[in-house]
Scaffold this motif. Structure first.
Motif, PDB file in Angstrom:
ATOM      1  N   ASN A  36     -10.037  -4.828  12.275  1.00 44.21           N
ATOM      2  CA  ASN A  36     -11.404  -4.780  10.926  1.00 44.21           C
ATOM      3  C   ASN A  36     -10.118  -4.879   9.801  1.00 44.21           C
ATOM      4  N   GLN A  37     -10.076  -6.338   9.882  1.00 42.07           N
ATOM      5  CA  GLN A  37      -9.084  -6.495   9.076  1.00 42.07           C
ATOM      6  C   GLN A  37      -9.635  -6.804   7.282  1.00 42.07           C
ATOM      7  N   GLU A  38     -11.174  -6.809   7.785  1.00 42.88           N
ATOM      8  CA  GLU A  38     -11.651  -7.425   6.455  1.00 42.88           C
ATOM      9  C   GLU A  38     -11.833  -5.848   5.876  1.00 42.88           C
ATOM     10  N   LEU A  39     -12.126  -4.573   6.539  1.00 48.65           N
ATOM     11  CA  LEU A  39     -12.518  -3.181   5.864  1.00 48.65           C
ATOM     12  C   LEU A  39     -11.097  -2.966   5.415  1.00 48.65           C
ATOM     13  N   LEU A  40      -9.659  -3.447   6.177  1.00 47.67           N
ATOM     14  CA  LEU A  40      -8.882  -2.985   5.619  1.00 47.67           C
ATOM     15  C   LEU A  40      -8.463  -3.752   4.381  1.00 47.67           C
ATOM     16  N   ARG A  41      -8.976  -5.036   3.870  1.00 41.53           N
ATOM     17  CA  ARG A  41      -8.257  -6.072   2.346  1.00 41.53           C
ATOM     18  C   ARG A  41      -9.783  -5.234   1.351  1.00 41.53           C
ATOM     19  N   GLN A  42     -10.279  -5.203   2.084  1.00 42.12           N
ATOM     20  CA  GLN A  42     -11.210  -4.072   0.565  1.00 42.12           C
ATOM     21  C   GLN A  42     -10.552  -1.812   1.032  1.00 42.12           C
ATOM     22  N   ALA A  43     -10.576  -1.982   1.252  1.00 41.18           N
ATOM     23  CA  ALA A  43      -9.883  -0.918   1.463  1.00 41.18           C
ATOM     24  C   ALA A  43      -8.154  -0.544   0.383  1.00 41.18           C
ATOM     25  N   ARG A  44      -7.709  -2.096   0.779  1.00 41.76           N
ATOM     26  CA  ARG A  44      -6.800  -2.262  -0.149  1.00 41.76           C
ATOM     27  C   ARG A  44      -7.483  -3.035  -1.552  1.00 41.76           C
ATOM     28  N   ILE A  45      -7.542  -3.221  -1.868  1.00 40.33           N
ATOM     29  CA  ILE A  45      -8.284  -3.162  -3.423  1.00 40.33           C
ATOM     30  C   ILE A  45      -8.943  -1.989  -3.977  1.00 40.33           C
ATOM     31  N   ILE A  46      -9.301  -1.159  -3.573  1.00 42.92           N
ATOM     32  CA  ILE A  46     -10.267  -0.344  -3.803  1.00 42.92           C
ATOM     33  C   ILE A  46      -9.339   0.409  -3.970  1.00 42.92           C
ATOM     34  N   ILE A  47      -8.472   0.288  -3.447  1.00 41.68           N
ATOM     35  CA  ILE A  47      -6.724   1.606  -3.607  1.00 41.68           C
ATOM     36  C   ILE A  47      -6.465   1.007  -4.647  1.00 41.68           C
ATOM     37  N   LYS A  48      -6.169  -0.327  -4.391  1.00 43.64           N
ATOM     38  CA  LYS A  48      -5.349  -0.692  -5.801  1.00 43.64           C
ATOM     39  C   LYS A  48      -6.387  -0.367  -7.199  1.00 43.64           C
ATOM     40  N   LYS A  49      -7.162  -0.803  -7.393  1.00 43.03           N
ATOM     41  CA  LYS A  49      -8.180  -0.393  -8.733  1.00 43.03           C
ATOM     42  C   LYS A  49      -8.126   0.786  -9.182  1.00 43.03           C
ATOM     43  N   LYS A  67      -4.745  11.453  -6.419  1.00 44.19           N
ATOM     44  CA  LYS A  67      -4.579  11.123  -5.142  1.00 44.19           C
ATOM     45  C   LYS A  67      -5.936  11.872  -4.983  1.00 44.19           C
ATOM     46  N   ASP A  68      -6.510  12.942  -5.517  1.00 45.65           N
ATOM     47  CA  ASP A  68      -7.765  12.827  -5.128  1.00 45.65           C
ATOM     48  C   ASP A  68      -8.866  12.577  -5.782  1.00 45.65           C
ATOM     49  N   ILE A  69      -8.950  11.378  -6.520  1.00 49.17           N
ATOM     50  CA  ILE A  69      -9.342  10.493  -7.220  1.00 49.17           C
ATOM     51  C   ILE A  69      -9.596   9.322  -5.245  1.00 49.17           C
ATOM     52  N   VAL A  70      -8.223   8.718  -4.991  1.00 53.40           N
ATOM     53  CA  VAL A  70      -8.170   8.131  -4.553  1.00 53.40           C
ATOM     54  C   VAL A  70      -8.525   8.464  -3.002  1.00 53.40           C
ATOM     55  N   THR A  71      -7.923   9.903  -2.716  1.00 51.94           N
ATOM     56  CA  THR A  71      -9.353  10.123  -1.628  1.00 51.94           C
ATOM     57  C   THR A  71     -10.466  10.009  -1.118  1.00 51.94           C
ATOM     58  N   ASP A  72     -11.334  10.903  -2.490  1.00 55.80           N
ATOM     59  CA  ASP A  72     -12.890  10.828  -2.771  1.00 55.80           C
ATOM     60  C   ASP A  72     -13.667   8.983  -2.348  1.00 55.80           C
ATOM     61  N   ASN A  73     -13.077   8.169  -3.395  1.00 53.32           N
ATOM     62  CA  ASN A  73     -12.995   6.669  -3.381  1.00 53.32           C
ATOM     63  C   ASN A  73     -12.711   5.808  -2.528  1.00 53.32           C
ATOM     64  N   ILE A  74     -12.176   6.389  -1.791  1.00 51.94           N
ATOM     65  CA  ILE A  74     -11.480   5.441  -0.206  1.00 51.94           C
ATOM     66  C   ILE A  74     -12.691   6.480   1.873  1.00 51.94           C
ATOM     67  N   GLY A  75     -12.586   7.331   1.273  1.00 49.19           N
ATOM     68  CA  GLY A  75     -14.160   8.768   1.941  1.00 49.19           C
ATOM     69  C   GLY A  75     -14.976   8.458   1.821  1.00 49.19           C
ATOM     70  N   ARG A  76     -15.191   8.028   0.699  1.00 50.15           N
ATOM     71  CA  ARG A  76     -16.875   7.456   0.191  1.00 50.15           C
ATOM     72  C   ARG A  76     -17.212   6.049   0.574  1.00 50.15           C
ATOM     73  N   PHE A  77     -16.430   5.076   0.293  1.00 50.27           N
ATOM     74  CA  PHE A  77     -15.998   3.405   1.033  1.00 50.27           C
ATOM     75  C   PHE A  77     -15.743   3.873   2.662  1.00 50.27           C
ATOM     76  N   LEU A  78     -15.200   4.251   3.691  1.00 45.92           N
ATOM     77  CA  LEU A  78     -15.224   4.157   4.411  1.00 45.92           C
ATOM     78  C   LEU A  78     -16.376   5.104   5.609  1.00 45.92           C
ATOM     79  N   PHE A  79     -16.603   5.602   4.981  1.00 49.01           N
ATOM     80  CA  PHE A  79     -18.213   6.185   5.629  1.00 49.01           C
ATOM     81  C   PHE A  79     -19.458   5.607   5.291  1.00 49.01           C
ATOM     82  N   GLN A  80     -19.426   4.665   3.928  1.00 47.54           N
ATOM     83  CA  GLN A  80     -20.660   4.011   3.889  1.00 47.54           C
ATOM     84  C   GLN A  80     -20.722   3.016   4.888  1.00 47.54           C
TER      85      GLN A  80
END
Length: 95
Positions: A36-49, A67-80
């Motif tokens: 899942n390298q593409e998923l990780l790449r996208q997650a890293r971009i979202i985290i950095k931004k 941390k709260d904002i990162v948790t919400d954004n990444i949680g939403r992204f991973l669920f999608q």
């Protein structure tokens, strides 16, 4: 917790709010990272931004809020992307 955990380790410059390097990601019981390298790449971009956009102009940086904002954004992204809800644990190191 049935969907595993997704740990994010990011080193943040306390002065500028910028990341020192690409965030490290540790996944247990969620997805197999090598496939899942593409998923990780996208997650890293979202985290950095997310971190850099939300620390802009914030002095001192409120790491708990970020941390709260990162948790919400990444949680939403991973669920999608996976229809799974792993526990997201951000670890932000201010340097």
């Amino acid at each position: 917790s049935q969907d595993g955990m997704f740990v994010i380790i990011a080193t943040v410059n306390s002065e500028t709010g910028k990341l020192k390097k690409s965030p490290d990601i540790i996944s247990r019981g969620f997805v197999y990272l090598r496939e899942n390298q593409e998923l990780l790449r996208q997650a890293r971009i979202i985290i950095k931004k997310t971190i850099e956009d939300n620390t802009e102009g914030q002095r001192p940086i409120n790491f708990d809020h970020i941390k709260d904002i990162v948790t919400d954004n990444i949680g939403r992204f991973l669920f999608q992307k996976t229809a799974k809800k792993p526990i997201v644990i951000p670890v932000l190191l201010g340097i």
